[in-house]
Design an enzyme around this catalytic site. Structure first.
Site, mmCIF file in Angstrom:
data_model
loop_
_atom_site.group_PDB
_atom_site.id
_atom_site.type_symbol
_atom_site.label_atom_id
_atom_site.label_comp_id
_atom_site.label_asym_id
_atom_site.label_seq_id
_atom_site.Cartn_x
_atom_site.Cartn_y
_atom_site.Cartn_z
ATOM 1 N N THR A 30 0.821 -1.213 0.000
ATOM 2 C CA THR A 30 0.000 0.000 0.000
ATOM 3 C C THR A 30 0.857 1.267 0.000
ATOM 4 O OG1 THR A 30 -1.866 -1.093 1.038
ATOM 5 C CG2 THR A 30 -1.736 1.259 1.377
ATOM 6 N N THR A 106 1.669 -4.484 4.202
ATOM 7 C CA THR A 106 1.558 -4.787 5.636
ATOM 8 C C THR A 106 0.910 -6.143 5.932
ATOM 9 O OG1 THR A 106 -0.557 -3.631 5.794
ATOM 10 C CG2 THR A 106 1.433 -2.343 6.273
ATOM 11 N N ASP A 107 0.182 -6.685 4.943
ATOM 12 C CA ASP A 107 -0.593 -7.901 5.242
ATOM 13 C C ASP A 107 0.270 -9.095 5.652
ATOM 14 O OD1 ASP A 107 -2.872 -6.479 4.730
ATOM 15 O OD2 ASP A 107 -3.257 -7.361 2.767
HETATM 16 N N1 ASP Z 1 -2.817 -5.276 0.743
HETATM 17 C C1 ASP Z 1 -1.675 -4.498 1.138
HETATM 18 C C2 ASP Z 1 -0.439 -5.390 1.171
HETATM 19 O O1 ASP Z 1 -0.193 -6.071 2.121
HETATM 20 C C3 ASP Z 1 -1.904 -3.884 2.443
HETATM 21 C C4 ASP Z 1 -0.834 -2.934 2.885
HETATM 22 O O2 ASP Z 1 0.238 -2.836 2.349
HETATM 23 O O3 ASP Z 1 -1.118 -2.254 3.887
HETATM 24 O O4 ASP Z 1 0.263 -5.387 0.232
#
Ligand code: ASP
Length: 341
Positions: A30, A106-107
């Site tokens: 993200t 973050t996932d």
């Molecule tokens: N869907 C994203 C990922 O993990 C979420 C994020 O980066 O916060 O790539």
């Protein structure tokens, strides 16, 4: 997707003897996305990311590379191996680098960060960061997270602390941290263990040493053994276990009930899998607390399994994958889990 495209960017100019040198490895997520909620998602590069961070070049001499530009759901064990080796190679070749920052979705960030913590032996810090809000969102957190990560990666006090995750001004040991919220900038936490430090505006405050214990040599590992996670819930049977074993699982981590329990309905599938040499690690779906590593009455539904201690199941999977590159003896694996508490 250009994985590991070694696109070296000289992003900053002023090199000085005093300034730390921070190398950024961008993987996507993200923090590097635009139009996140529109269904017409775009991407920005590491060079674009740096343009969003005012005065970052006053903190350090910065170089960067675009390892990939994908959501973290597309990060695989193959990419962990590649990323870890790439960072180790860069650090070996570049004694002038003070620390590394990895930008990541973050996932699955906690899994990648823990893998790096277990496999990058160099004492220079690796700081994994990302953002909960897209780069063109409102009140975005990516630039502050990147700025603070460069500060920490350039801090000599960060040496020897292993891989850390930094978001929302908080520094966490990779081993301890997990994502606990789907949307908020303070999504990352390490319940009971707490943060390793914070990035206050005027100083980086270190609270304690992250508990870093083991380093795996992956230089000769070409592929990580398959390890799957099976969720335990009232009435579940052994279908998932049978399917994972048929797909080639060498290890299974159970996200068990309470202190690591499974159900009677799973028992036959567990015994069948164990006969085939599949190693079981018992964890808990509760989200905190520990499952005893040695045999314990609390989880006697899987005789001879190893407990996770207080590692969450997704981290226990990472540790089991690496442990299985050394041994498939549950007693030895139990020692590895004990050394990583
Ligand atoms: N869907 C994203 C990922 O993990 C979420 C994020 O980066 O916060 O790539």
């Amino acid at each position: 997707m250009k994985t590991a495209a070694a696109l070296l960017l000289a992003c900053v100019s002023i090199a000085s003897a005093q300034k730390p040198h921070v190398h950024i490895v961008a993987t996507g997520g993200t923090i590097a996305s635009t139009n996140y909620y529109s269904g017409n998602q775009g991407k920005i590069t590491v060079a674009d990311l740096l343009k969003q961070v005012p005065k970052v070049d006053s903190l350090a001499t910065i170089t960067g590379e675009q390892f990939s530009n994908v959501a973290s759901s597309a990060i695989t064990p193959e990419l962990w191996l590649k990323l870890s080796r790439g960072i180790a190679d860069t650090l070996r070749a570049r004694p002038d680098i003070t620390g590394v920052v990895v930008t990541h979705g973050t996932d699955t960030m906690e899994e990648t960060a823990y893998f790096l913590d277990l496999t990058v032996a160099d004492p220079r810090p690796v700081i994994v960061t990302g953002a909960m809000r897209p780069s063109d969102g409102i009140g975005i957190d990516g630039p502050a997270n990147l700025y603070n990560s460069v500060r920490v990666a350039g801090d000599t006090a960060a040496r020897g602390r292993g891989t850390m995750v930094l978001l929302n001004d908080e520094i966490f040991a990779a081993r301890d941290v997990a994502k606990y919220n789907t949307v908020r900038p303070d999504a990352f936490a390490a319940p009971y263990r707490g943060a390793a430090g914070v990035t206050d505006p005027e100083r980086i405050a270190w609270y304690r040493l992250p508990s870093r214990h083991a380093t795996f040599d992956i230089s000769k590992v070409t592929e990580l053994p398959r390890v799957d996670i099976v969720y335990v819930y009232a009435g579940v049977d052994g279908s998932a276990i049978d399917a994972f074993v048929a797909a080639g699982a060498k290890g299974i981590v159970t996200a068990g009930v309470g202190r690591g329990g499974t159900t009677g309905g799973m028992r036959d599938a567990i015994l069948r899998a164990k006969k085939k040499g599949v190693v079981f690690v018992s964890g808990s779906r509760t989200g905190s607390g520990s499952v005893s590593i040695g045999s314990g009455a609390s989880r006697d539904t899987i005789p001879g399994s190893v407990g996770t201690g207080d590692l969450n199941v997704q981290k226990a999977r990472v540790l089991l994958m690496l442990a299985l590159t050394r041994t498939n003896d549950p007693k030895e694996i139990a020692k590895i889990f004990a050394a990583n508490q």
